[in-house]
Design a protein around this motif. Structure first.
Motif, PDB file in Angstrom:
ATOM      1  N   ARG A  21       6.986   2.130  -0.322  1.00 36.02           N
ATOM      2  CA  ARG A  21       5.667   2.806  -0.981  1.00 36.02           C
ATOM      3  C   ARG A  21       4.829   3.156  -1.038  1.00 36.02           C
ATOM      4  NH1 ARG A  21       3.383  -3.946  -1.805  1.00 36.02           N
ATOM      5  NH2 ARG A  21       2.055  -3.061  -3.559  1.00 36.02           N
ATOM      6  N   LEU A  22       4.220   4.044  -2.100  1.00 32.54           N
ATOM      7  CA  LEU A  22       3.253   4.775  -1.871  1.00 32.54           C
ATOM      8  C   LEU A  22       2.217   3.925  -0.980  1.00 32.54           C
ATOM      9  CD1 LEU A  22       3.019   6.496  -4.981  1.00 32.54           C
ATOM     10  CD2 LEU A  22       3.699   7.919  -2.898  1.00 32.54           C
ATOM     11  N   ILE A  23       1.583   2.451  -1.935  1.00 32.81           N
ATOM     12  CA  ILE A  23       0.677   1.696  -1.510  1.00 32.81           C
ATOM     13  C   ILE A  23       0.986   0.704  -0.562  1.00 32.81           C
ATOM     14  CG2 ILE A  23      -1.348   0.111  -2.397  1.00 32.81           C
ATOM     15  CD1 ILE A  23      -1.833   1.429  -5.107  1.00 32.81           C
ATOM     16  N   ASP A  24       0.893   1.217   0.427  1.00 33.35           N
ATOM     17  CA  ASP A  24       1.552   0.188   1.900  1.00 33.35           C
ATOM     18  C   ASP A  24       0.486  -0.371   2.225  1.00 33.35           C
ATOM     19  OD1 ASP A  24       2.442  -0.328   3.986  1.00 33.35           O
ATOM     20  OD2 ASP A  24       2.634   1.515   5.806  1.00 33.35           O
ATOM     21  N   PRO A  25       1.252  -2.070   2.024  1.00 37.82           N
ATOM     22  CA  PRO A  25      -0.235  -2.416   2.359  1.00 37.82           C
ATOM     23  C   PRO A  25      -0.469  -2.477   3.437  1.00 37.82           C
ATOM     24  CG  PRO A  25       1.844  -3.940   1.120  1.00 37.82           C
ATOM     25  CD  PRO A  25       2.038  -2.990   1.478  1.00 37.82           C
ATOM     26  N   ALA A  26       0.689  -2.141   4.662  1.00 35.55           N
ATOM     27  CA  ALA A  26       0.062  -1.820   6.276  1.00 35.55           C
ATOM     28  C   ALA A  26      -1.276  -1.354   6.132  1.00 35.55           C
ATOM     29  CB  ALA A  26       0.924  -1.738   6.875  1.00 35.55           C
ATOM     30  N   ARG A  27      -1.264  -0.509   5.462  1.00 32.84           N
ATOM     31  CA  ARG A  27      -2.186   1.055   6.256  1.00 32.84           C
ATOM     32  C   ARG A  27      -3.072   0.876   4.607  1.00 32.84           C
ATOM     33  NH1 ARG A  27       1.094   6.487   5.992  1.00 32.84           N
ATOM     34  NH2 ARG A  27      -0.659   7.310   6.689  1.00 32.84           N
ATOM     35  N   MET A  28      -2.813   0.570   4.093  1.00 35.93           N
ATOM     36  CA  MET A  28      -3.937  -0.087   2.613  1.00 35.93           C
ATOM     37  C   MET A  28      -3.535  -1.107   1.590  1.00 35.93           C
ATOM     38  SD  MET A  28      -3.241   3.701   0.570  1.00 35.93           S
ATOM     39  CE  MET A  28      -1.573   3.542   2.145  1.00 35.93           C
ATOM     40  N   PRO A  29      -4.310  -2.491   3.279  1.00 36.97           N
ATOM     41  CA  PRO A  29      -4.421  -3.443   2.266  1.00 36.97           C
ATOM     42  C   PRO A  29      -5.578  -4.134   1.087  1.00 36.97           C
ATOM     43  CG  PRO A  29      -5.547  -3.615   4.417  1.00 36.97           C
ATOM     44  CD  PRO A  29      -4.779  -2.350   4.803  1.00 36.97           C
ATOM     45  N   LEU A  30      -6.237  -3.532   0.923  1.00 39.25           N
ATOM     46  CA  LEU A  30      -7.373  -3.746  -0.263  1.00 39.25           C
ATOM     47  C   LEU A  30      -6.592  -2.800  -0.755  1.00 39.25           C
ATOM     48  CD1 LEU A  30     -11.001  -2.902   1.627  1.00 39.25           C
ATOM     49  CD2 LEU A  30      -9.682  -5.151   1.066  1.00 39.25           C
ATOM     50  N   LEU A  31      -5.821  -1.926  -1.492  1.00 40.24           N
ATOM     51  CA  LEU A  31      -5.409  -1.663  -2.642  1.00 40.24           C
ATOM     52  C   LEU A  31      -4.161  -2.350  -2.901  1.00 40.24           C
ATOM     53  CD1 LEU A  31      -5.490   2.424  -2.160  1.00 40.24           C
ATOM     54  CD2 LEU A  31      -7.228   1.183  -4.361  1.00 40.24           C
ATOM     55  N   ALA A  32      -3.356  -2.877  -1.570  1.00 39.80           N
ATOM     56  CA  ALA A  32      -2.646  -3.620  -2.552  1.00 39.80           C
ATOM     57  C   ALA A  32      -2.478  -4.867  -3.187  1.00 39.80           C
ATOM     58  CB  ALA A  32      -1.746  -3.478  -0.775  1.00 39.80           C
ATOM     59  N   LYS A  33      -3.642  -5.689  -2.202  1.00 36.54           N
ATOM     60  CA  LYS A  33      -4.362  -6.786  -3.286  1.00 36.54           C
ATOM     61  C   LYS A  33      -5.071  -5.989  -4.311  1.00 36.54           C
ATOM     62  CE  LYS A  33      -3.530  -9.577  -0.565  1.00 36.54           C
ATOM     63  NZ  LYS A  33      -2.735 -11.169  -0.755  1.00 36.54           N
ATOM     64  N   TRP A  34      -5.840  -5.187  -4.644  1.00 34.70           N
ATOM     65  CA  TRP A  34      -5.970  -4.640  -5.646  1.00 34.70           C
ATOM     66  C   TRP A  34      -5.096  -4.288  -6.756  1.00 34.70           C
ATOM     67  CZ3 TRP A  34      -4.777  -0.107  -8.024  1.00 34.70           C
ATOM     68  CH2 TRP A  34      -5.382   0.642  -9.005  1.00 34.70           C
ATOM     69  N   GLU A  35      -3.781  -3.665  -6.659  1.00 34.52           N
ATOM     70  CA  GLU A  35      -2.834  -3.390  -7.514  1.00 34.52           C
ATOM     71  C   GLU A  35      -2.043  -5.237  -7.858  1.00 34.52           C
ATOM     72  OE1 GLU A  35       1.698  -1.362  -7.110  1.00 34.52           O
ATOM     73  OE2 GLU A  35       0.518  -1.491  -5.388  1.00 34.52           O
ATOM     74  N   GLU A  36      -1.653  -5.792  -7.015  1.00 29.77           N
ATOM     75  CA  GLU A  36      -1.454  -7.450  -7.697  1.00 29.77           C
ATOM     76  C   GLU A  36      -2.723  -7.801  -8.757  1.00 29.77           C
ATOM     77  OE1 GLU A  36      -1.119 -10.014  -4.281  1.00 29.77           O
ATOM     78  OE2 GLU A  36       0.257  -8.850  -3.831  1.00 29.77           O
ATOM     79  N   ARG A  37      -4.393  -7.653  -8.260  1.00 31.31           N
ATOM     80  CA  ARG A  37      -4.841  -8.078  -9.341  1.00 31.31           C
ATOM     81  C   ARG A  37      -4.955  -7.733 -10.677  1.00 31.31           C
ATOM     82  NH1 ARG A  37      -7.686  -8.790  -4.341  1.00 31.31           N
ATOM     83  NH2 ARG A  37      -8.341  -6.761  -4.685  1.00 31.31           N
ATOM     84  N   PHE A  38      -4.778  -5.916 -10.982  1.00 28.11           N
ATOM     85  CA  PHE A  38      -4.597  -4.969 -11.652  1.00 28.11           C
ATOM     86  C   PHE A  38      -3.803  -5.675 -12.527  1.00 28.11           C
ATOM     87  CE2 PHE A  38      -4.632  -1.476 -14.583  1.00 28.11           C
ATOM     88  CZ  PHE A  38      -5.803  -1.040 -15.050  1.00 28.11           C
ATOM     89  N   ARG A  39      -2.409  -5.747 -12.105  1.00 27.20           N
ATOM     90  CA  ARG A  39      -0.862  -5.974 -12.369  1.00 27.20           C
ATOM     91  C   ARG A  39      -1.123  -6.646 -13.132  1.00 27.20           C
ATOM     92  NH1 ARG A  39       3.304  -2.686 -11.875  1.00 27.20           N
ATOM     93  NH2 ARG A  39       3.478  -0.526 -10.700  1.00 27.20           N
TER      94      ARG A  39
END
Length: 233
Positions: free
Chosen positions: A183-201
């Motif tokens: 994943r480009l937005i790796d939850p381990a390295r970018m936990p905030l962005l990973a959650k943001w992606e879920e919310r945006f989708r």
């Protein structure tokens, strides 16, 4: 009235630039006609409406064209300021910060996206572009923490300017994830962005607009690259 007149959007379903405009139109609950363009045979309407770049998106408002996605998004937010949520902050400083990060997304993430999918000649070039994209996304992880104030989106409680600009790329991120096996937005390295992606989708404005079928995206990419190669011969 400034907001009167029919809306028509010329686009391509995979384009991150078109997607961000469609999300904002949905956020504002504005009715519009969507016209899918064929990049291999662009319509006379598109070529006449955007004679400089000959590209999508083009928003026709009462027959008058508005071009370039970030310009279109800001136009919609200004013309329909009293309709639906505001995309840009009311505060001038916060608005300037949002514009800075939106420009950063297209400059850093967008340029790497172009190389990853369309212009790389070798796997080494693709890997270098992936590294650039990841570095930019890690910077945006910090920006999200600062801009959101601990809330759901860059825009705070609701989707804002930076959200729609970055969110437009999420369909292609899924395709890239499949290509590179991570994943480009790796939850381990970018936990905030990973959650943001879920919310945006999951947002109503993004449903049916942000592509979620990586295989279909990759099939479109192969068709587009084949067409581009045949055109260059």
């Amino acid at each position: 009235m400034a907001g009167s007149g029919e809306l028509k959007l010329l686009g391509v379903w995979t384009s991150p630039y078109v997607i961000r405009v469609r999300v904002v139109l949905n956020l504002k609950s504005l009715p519009y006609e969507y016209v899918e363009e064929n990049l291999g045979s662009k319509s006379a309407l598109l070529l006449g409406s955007n004679p400089v770049h000959k590209s999508v998106p083009v928003l026709l408002h009462g027959g008058r064209p508005v071009n370039e996605s970030q310009v279109i998004v800001q136009y919609i937010d200004e013309v329909w300021a009293g309709t639906g949520p505001s995309v840009l902050p009311a505060d001038p400083y916060e608005r300037a910060v949002a514009r800075f990060w939106a420009a950063y997304v297209d400059d850093k993430v967008g340029s790497a996206w172009q190389v990853m999918l369309f212009t790389c000649k070798t796997e080494e070039e693709r890997a270098e572009a992936v590294s650039r994209a990841v570095a930019a996304l890690e910077t945006l992880e910090g920006a999200l923490a600062d801009c959101s104030g601990g809330k759901a989106f860059f825009g705070g409680e609701s989707i804002g300017f930076v959200d729609v600009v970055l969110g437009g790329y999420l369909g292609w991120f899924g395709a890239v994830d499949k290509m590179i096996g991570r994943r480009l937005i790796d939850p381990a390295r970018m936990p905030l962005l990973a959650k943001w992606e879920e919310r945006f989708r999951a947002a109503e404005a993004a449903k049916g607009v942000v592509p979620d079928d990586a295989d279909k995206m990759l099939e479109f990419l192969r068709t587009l690259l084949a067409w581009s190669a045949s055109k260059s011969k």
